[in-house]
Write an enzyme that holds these catalytic residues in place. Structure first.
Site, short mmCIF file in Angstrom:
data_model
loop_
_atom_site.label_atom_id
_atom_site.label_comp_id
_atom_site.label_asym_id
_atom_site.label_seq_id
_atom_site.Cartn_x
_atom_site.Cartn_y
_atom_site.Cartn_z
N ASP A 131 0.80 -1.36 0.08
CA ASP A 131 -0.34 0.08 0.26
C ASP A 131 0.76 1.22 -0.03
OD1 ASP A 131 -2.22 -1.55 0.14
OD2 ASP A 131 -1.80 -1.87 2.57
N LYS A 142 1.31 1.85 -5.21
CA LYS A 142 2.16 1.78 -6.73
C LYS A 142 1.10 1.42 -7.66
CE LYS A 142 2.22 -2.73 -4.86
NZ LYS A 142 2.17 -1.95 -2.67
N GLY A 180 -4.96 -4.50 -3.62
CA GLY A 180 -5.15 -3.22 -3.88
C GLY A 180 -5.01 -2.61 -3.96
N HIS A 181 -4.94 -1.08 -5.70
CA HIS A 181 -4.84 0.12 -5.72
C HIS A 181 -6.01 0.77 -5.85
CE1 HIS A 181 -1.32 -3.37 -6.28
NE2 HIS A 181 -1.51 -3.47 -7.37
N GLN A 224 2.24 -6.78 -3.36
CA GLN A 224 2.46 -6.74 -1.95
C GLN A 224 3.47 -5.77 -2.16
OE1 GLN A 224 1.07 -9.93 -3.85
NE2 GLN A 224 -0.75 -8.89 -2.85
P1 GDP Z 1 -0.92 0.34 -3.61
O1 GDP Z 1 -1.11 -1.35 -3.18
O2 GDP Z 1 0.60 -0.07 -3.49
O3 GDP Z 1 -1.08 0.26 -4.68
O4 GDP Z 1 -1.30 1.06 -2.51
P2 GDP Z 1 -2.73 1.59 -2.13
O5 GDP Z 1 -3.58 2.00 -3.38
O6 GDP Z 1 -3.53 0.83 -1.49
O7 GDP Z 1 -2.56 2.95 -1.17
C1 GDP Z 1 -2.82 3.97 -0.98
C2 GDP Z 1 -3.16 5.20 -0.72
O8 GDP Z 1 -2.75 5.86 -1.02
C3 GDP Z 1 -4.53 5.04 -1.94
O9 GDP Z 1 -5.79 5.46 -1.93
C4 GDP Z 1 -3.17 6.55 -2.86
O10 GDP Z 1 -4.47 7.18 -3.81
C5 GDP Z 1 -3.34 7.31 -2.18
N1 GDP Z 1 -1.31 8.10 -2.38
C6 GDP Z 1 -0.72 7.65 -3.07
N2 GDP Z 1 0.13 8.52 -2.86
C7 GDP Z 1 -0.22 9.51 -2.27
C8 GDP Z 1 0.27 10.63 -1.94
O11 GDP Z 1 0.98 11.48 -2.57
N3 GDP Z 1 -0.35 11.47 -1.12
C9 GDP Z 1 -1.28 11.13 -0.52
N4 GDP Z 1 -1.84 12.09 -0.22
N5 GDP Z 1 -2.05 10.07 -0.90
C10 GDP Z 1 -1.30 9.34 -1.93
P1 IMO Z 2 -0.93 -4.43 -1.68
O1 IMO Z 2 -0.63 -4.70 -3.47
C1 IMO Z 2 -1.01 -4.57 1.85
C2 IMO Z 2 -1.08 -8.87 3.67
C3 IMO Z 2 -2.12 -9.53 4.69
C4 IMO Z 2 -1.29 -10.38 5.38
C5 IMO Z 2 -0.90 -11.08 4.02
C6 IMO Z 2 -1.11 -12.26 4.02
O2 IMO Z 2 -1.79 -3.69 -2.00
O3 IMO Z 2 0.15 -3.65 -1.80
P2 IMO Z 2 -2.38 -12.77 2.03
O4 IMO Z 2 -4.32 -12.90 1.77
O5 IMO Z 2 -1.81 -12.58 1.21
O6 IMO Z 2 -2.50 -14.44 2.19
O7 IMO Z 2 -2.11 -11.85 3.31
O8 IMO Z 2 -0.27 -10.06 2.66
N1 IMO Z 2 -1.53 -8.46 2.64
C7 IMO Z 2 -0.94 -6.99 1.90
N2 IMO Z 2 -1.23 -5.90 2.86
N3 IMO Z 2 -0.28 -4.44 0.97
C8 IMO Z 2 -1.35 -5.89 -0.02
O9 IMO Z 2 -1.00 -5.72 -1.60
C9 IMO Z 2 -1.25 -7.31 0.39
N4 IMO Z 2 -1.49 -8.04 0.29
C10 IMO Z 2 -1.50 -8.88 1.38
O10 IMO Z 2 -2.65 -8.28 5.04
O11 IMO Z 2 -0.93 -9.63 6.09
MG MG Z 3 -3.10 -1.56 -1.68
#
Ligand code: GDP
Ligand code: IMO
Ligand code: MG
Length: 432
Positions: free
Chosen positions: A13, A16, A40-41, A227
């Site tokens: 998270d 990416k 989840g992106h 991840q």
């Molecule tokens: P990912 O799994 O690595 O793609 O990241 P996620 O989407 O799960 O979580 C990142 C969150 O941060 C999302 O809600 C993005 O919209 C938000 N985000 C990404 N870059 C920035 C930033 O520079 N500033 C802020 N405030 N939010 C950001």
């Molecule tokens: P993105 O791509 C954050 C964590 C789960 C758990 C562990 C194992 O959005 O960064 P799993 O269901 O994969 O067997 O769970 O990994 N986990 C993540 N945490 N971001 C993710 O994906 C994750 N995908 C799995 O919370 O601790």
């Molecule tokens: Mg994510």
């Protein structure tokens, strides 16, 4: 331009999705090479009234870039129901998904593996991993045990039937005798998996061959990790990890692109640290500072909605990510979330039983006991969301970024100052 790998540096998270989206229209293909719908992106496009938010799980972030070919690689595990739900959801919002390509060798998440993921976690009780419950671990376990179902198996009813029968021979015993659950019926599982076969068929190909042809034509290919480094099954905080290789090495095995084609490794790193699920987290804040990061940073899971655990930036982890992935560029995200803090601590090393560690302890029991050693930086109060160049940043924000860059030992080439595509400080061209 050869292939570029994009990974997460921490526990996921990091942003990416936004970083991949930022690379934009010069990218020919975006390949998801590991994981499944545990990811989840969130991607935010446009501004003001036009601001649109997308949450992607199985589809590569390139799906939102017109002209880009989104590819689900062989290293991914696919929940077919979720895949088509996501496709339909995007089509309903006017996103063209017709270029999506799926590897014939990717594995499929069978319904019994979702159930096994959930019952195993319940069985583990206090020792649970905190998985997303999507069946990821059991599906990768089947792959390694050589009893997995692959995309190509969906197109031969006899093969599919034989494979499901083989897998359920053992799994039904475990489900019934250990977990006291109902047995799965082979025909019902075959039916459920086959329901998607005809819709999937035109998307399926030898993605490794397709990628070689694209690279030979000089197209830019981005290999996008789900991840992150510390969730990698080999290099992460085992056993509190996911079941795939989320680091740069996994990009090759999960896509069929050889290491010699890769010219750049971009790691996305948050200006502080978050983690979802169980496991050690040295800089975790269980006080109001943690609550502040969670609320200001909107740190709630895109996939499960769970509140993310929050803590200060950990430079030991950043350096480790550089070493394991061979990072050439960092994208630092969410710097804006720190605005308003009087001072910002950064973990520069650990204290483990009275000994200073500048590198991640290889022993997980030691890592679990690691106490952060902090260096504190002065904060800033100016709104930075409109900054687009480094000189737009207040001095103290710049000092913080410069200090992180030195500690994590690779250049920071872009800085996120908000969730929107445009809310980015560009330091250097990531595709140059
Ligand atoms: P990912 O799994 O690595 O793609 O990241 P996620 O989407 O799960 O979580 C990142 C969150 O941060 C999302 O809600 C993005 O919209 C938000 N985000 C990404 N870059 C920035 C930033 O520079 N500033 C802020 N405030 N939010 C950001
Ligand atoms: P993105 O791509 C954050 C964590 C789960 C758990 C562990 C194992 O959005 O960064 P799993 O269901 O994969 O067997 O769970 O990994 N986990 C993540 N945490 N971001 C993710 O994906 C994750 N995908 C799995 O919370 O601790
Ligand atoms: Mg994510």
């Amino acid at each position: 331009m050869p292939a570029i790998v994009l990974v997460g540096a921490q526990w996921g998270d990091e942003g990416k999705g936004k970083a991949t989206d930022l690379l934009g229209s010069r990218v020919g293909a975006v390949v998801k090479f590991n994981g499944g719908n545990n990811a989840g992106h969130t991607i935010v496009i446009g501004s003001g009234e036009q601001r649109e938010k997308y949450a992607l799980h199985l589809l590569p972030s390139g799906i939102l870039t017109p002209g880009c070919t989104p590819i689900i690689g062989n290293g991914v595990v696919i929940d077919l129901g979720v895949l088509f739900q996501e496709i339909d959801g995007l089509e309903a919002r006017g996103v063209d998904t017709s270029k999506l390509v799926v590897s014939a060798s990717a594995h499929v998440i069978a319904p019994y593996n979702r159930t096994l993921d959930q019952v195993t976690e319940r069985f583990l009780g206090k020792s649970k991993i905190g998985t997303t419950g999507r069946g990821i671990g059991p599906t990768y376990a089947d792959k390694m045990s050589r009893i997995g179902i692959r995309v190509q198996d969906l197109f031969d009813r006899d093969v599919l039937h034989a494979k499901v029968t083989g897998a359920l021979n053992l799994k039904n015993q475990v489900l019934v005798k250990i977990y006291n659950r109902k047995a799965f019926d082979v025909d019902a599982v075959v039916e459920e998996l086959s329901a998607f076969a005809e819709r999937l068929r035109p998307m399926v190909t030898d993605t490794s061959l397709l990628l070689e042809q694209m690279l030979d034509r000089g197209e830019t290919v981005v290999l996008e990790a789900g991840q992150a480094t510390l969730l990698d099954v080999d290099h992460g905080t085992y056993p509190f990890v996911t079941s795939s290789n989320a680091t740069a090495g996994g990009a090759c095995t999960g896509s069929g692109i050889p290491p010699t084609r890769i010219s750049r490794v971009i790691a996305v790193v948050k200006a502080y640290t978050t983690r979802v699920g169980e496991g050690p987290f040295p800089t975790e804040l269980l006080d109001e500072d943690g609550d502040r990061l969670r609320n200001v940073g909107a740190e709630f899971g895109t996939t499960t909605g769970r509140p993310r655990r929050c803590g200060w930036f950990d430079a030991v982890i950043g350096r480790y990510a550089t070493r394991i992935n061979g990072v050439t560029d960092f994208v630092l995200t969410k710097l804006d979330v720190l605005t308003g803090l009087p001072e910002v601590p950064v973990c520069v090393a650990y204290d483990v039983d009275g000994t200073r560690h500048d590198e991640l302890p290889v022993n997980q029991a030691e890592f679990a006991r690691a106490k952060p050693i902090y260096e504190t930086f002065a904060g800033w109060t100016e709104d930075i969301s409109t900054a687009r160049t480094v000189t737009d940043l207040p001095d103290n924000a710049r000092r913080y970024v410069d200090a992180l860059e030195k500690m994590i030992k690779a250049p920071i080439s872009a800085i996120g100052v908000g969730p929107g595509r445009d809310e980015t400080v560009t330091v250097s061209d990531l595709l140059d």
